[in-house]
Design a protein around this motif. Structure first.
Motif, PDB file in Angstrom:
ATOM      1  N   MET A   1       0.839  -1.164   0.000  1.00 42.85           N
ATOM      2  CA  MET A   1       0.000   0.000   0.000  1.00 42.85           C
ATOM      3  C   MET A   1       0.898   1.244   0.000  1.00 42.85           C
ATOM      4  O   MET A   1       1.925   1.273   0.663  1.00 42.85           O
ATOM      5  N   GLU A   2       0.487   2.267  -0.724  1.00 40.85           N
ATOM      6  CA  GLU A   2       1.216   3.536  -0.723  1.00 40.85           C
ATOM      7  C   GLU A   2       1.178   4.138   0.675  1.00 40.85           C
ATOM      8  O   GLU A   2       0.142   4.129   1.340  1.00 40.85           O
ATOM      9  N   LEU A   3       2.284   4.668   1.117  1.00 39.34           N
ATOM     10  CA  LEU A   3       2.347   5.279   2.443  1.00 39.34           C
ATOM     11  C   LEU A   3       1.380   6.453   2.557  1.00 39.34           C
ATOM     12  O   LEU A   3       0.788   6.689   3.617  1.00 39.34           O
ATOM     13  N   LYS A   4       1.200   7.164   1.467  1.00 35.85           N
ATOM     14  CA  LYS A   4       0.243   8.269   1.426  1.00 35.85           C
ATOM     15  C   LYS A   4      -1.161   7.771   1.779  1.00 35.85           C
ATOM     16  O   LYS A   4      -1.900   8.418   2.528  1.00 35.85           O
ATOM     17  N   GLN A   5      -1.537   6.606   1.278  1.00 40.24           N
ATOM     18  CA  GLN A   5      -2.841   6.010   1.566  1.00 40.24           C
ATOM     19  C   GLN A   5      -2.941   5.607   3.038  1.00 40.24           C
ATOM     20  O   GLN A   5      -4.012   5.735   3.652  1.00 40.24           O
ATOM     21  N   GLN A  68       4.297  12.631  -0.396  1.00 37.94           N
ATOM     22  CA  GLN A  68       5.138  11.495  -0.030  1.00 37.94           C
ATOM     23  C   GLN A  68       6.499  11.647  -0.672  1.00 37.94           C
ATOM     24  O   GLN A  68       6.609  12.018  -1.846  1.00 37.94           O
ATOM     25  N   ASP A  69       7.541  11.365   0.117  1.00 33.09           N
ATOM     26  CA  ASP A  69       8.916  11.367  -0.379  1.00 33.09           C
ATOM     27  C   ASP A  69       9.629  10.196   0.277  1.00 33.09           C
ATOM     28  O   ASP A  69       9.983  10.258   1.454  1.00 33.09           O
ATOM     29  N   GLN A  71      10.260   7.262   2.417  1.00 31.28           N
ATOM     30  CA  GLN A  71       9.621   6.700   3.610  1.00 31.28           C
ATOM     31  C   GLN A  71       8.932   7.774   4.466  1.00 31.28           C
ATOM     32  O   GLN A  71       8.528   7.494   5.588  1.00 31.28           O
ATOM     33  N   VAL A  73       5.925  10.872   4.822  1.00 26.96           N
ATOM     34  CA  VAL A  73       4.682  11.458   4.330  1.00 26.96           C
ATOM     35  C   VAL A  73       4.447  12.735   5.125  1.00 26.96           C
ATOM     36  O   VAL A  73       4.624  12.763   6.348  1.00 26.96           O
ATOM     37  N   GLU A  94       5.583  -0.219   6.485  1.00 33.41           N
ATOM     38  CA  GLU A  94       4.221   0.319   6.480  1.00 33.41           C
ATOM     39  C   GLU A  94       3.679   0.659   7.866  1.00 33.41           C
ATOM     40  O   GLU A  94       2.484   0.791   8.062  1.00 33.41           O
TER      41      GLU A  94
END
Length: 118
Positions: A1-5, A68-69, A71, A73, A94
Motif C-alpha cells: 500500500m502507498e504510504l500516502k494512503q 510522499q517522499d 519513507q 509522508v 508500512e
C-alpha cells in the motif's frame, strides 16, 4: 500500500476518535512528538495519549495536502474551526516509526475551552 494512503487511513481513524485503532498504525517503539508537547515513546503510550486527547476535546482533521517522499509522508491539515497544522510521518514496513506535528497549542486550548498551563 502507498504510504500516502496509510496516512489517509490514519486521518479517517483519527476522525473517528478510536485510540485503539489508531495505535495499530505505529510500530512498538514509535515516537510521536507533537512539538508543543514532550515526545511520547512506544505504541502503548501513544495509544494512551490519543485516548486522553480524544476524551478531552472534539478533534477533526481535514486534509489539505498529503505529500510522499520515500519513507516520509507530510500531512497539511486544518480543522472545522480554522486551526491549521502539519504532520510528518516516517515509516518502516508500512508502520509509523516517527511522527512530528506542528500546531498552535494555545489556540487549540482556547478554542476548546481547556485550561491554559501556567
Amino acid at each position: 500500500m502507498e504510504l500516502k494512503q496509510i496516512v489517509e487511513n490514519w486521518v479517517a481513524t483519527f476522525n473517528r476518535g478510536d485510540a485503539d485503532a489508531i495505535a495499530e498504525f505505529y510500530c512498538d517503539n514509535a515516537v510521536n512528538h507533537q512539538v508543543a508537547n514532550d515526545p511520547i515513546v512506544g505504541k502503548d503510550a501513544i495509544k494512551q495519549m490519543f485516548a486522553s486527547e480524544f476524551a478531552t476535546a472534539d478533534m477533526f482533521c481535514i486534509v489539505e495536502n498529503i505529500f510522499q517522499d520515500g519513507q516520509w509522508v507530510i500531512l497539511e491539515w486544518k480543522d472545522p474551526i480554522g486551526l491549521r497544522g502539519c504532520g510528518f510521518f516516517q515509516f518502516e514496513n508500512e508502520l509509523i516509526t516517527f511522527q512530528r506535528g506542528y500546531w498552535d497549542k494555545l489556540s487549540f486550548l482556547k478554542a476548546n475551552n481547556l485550561p491554559i498551563p501556567q
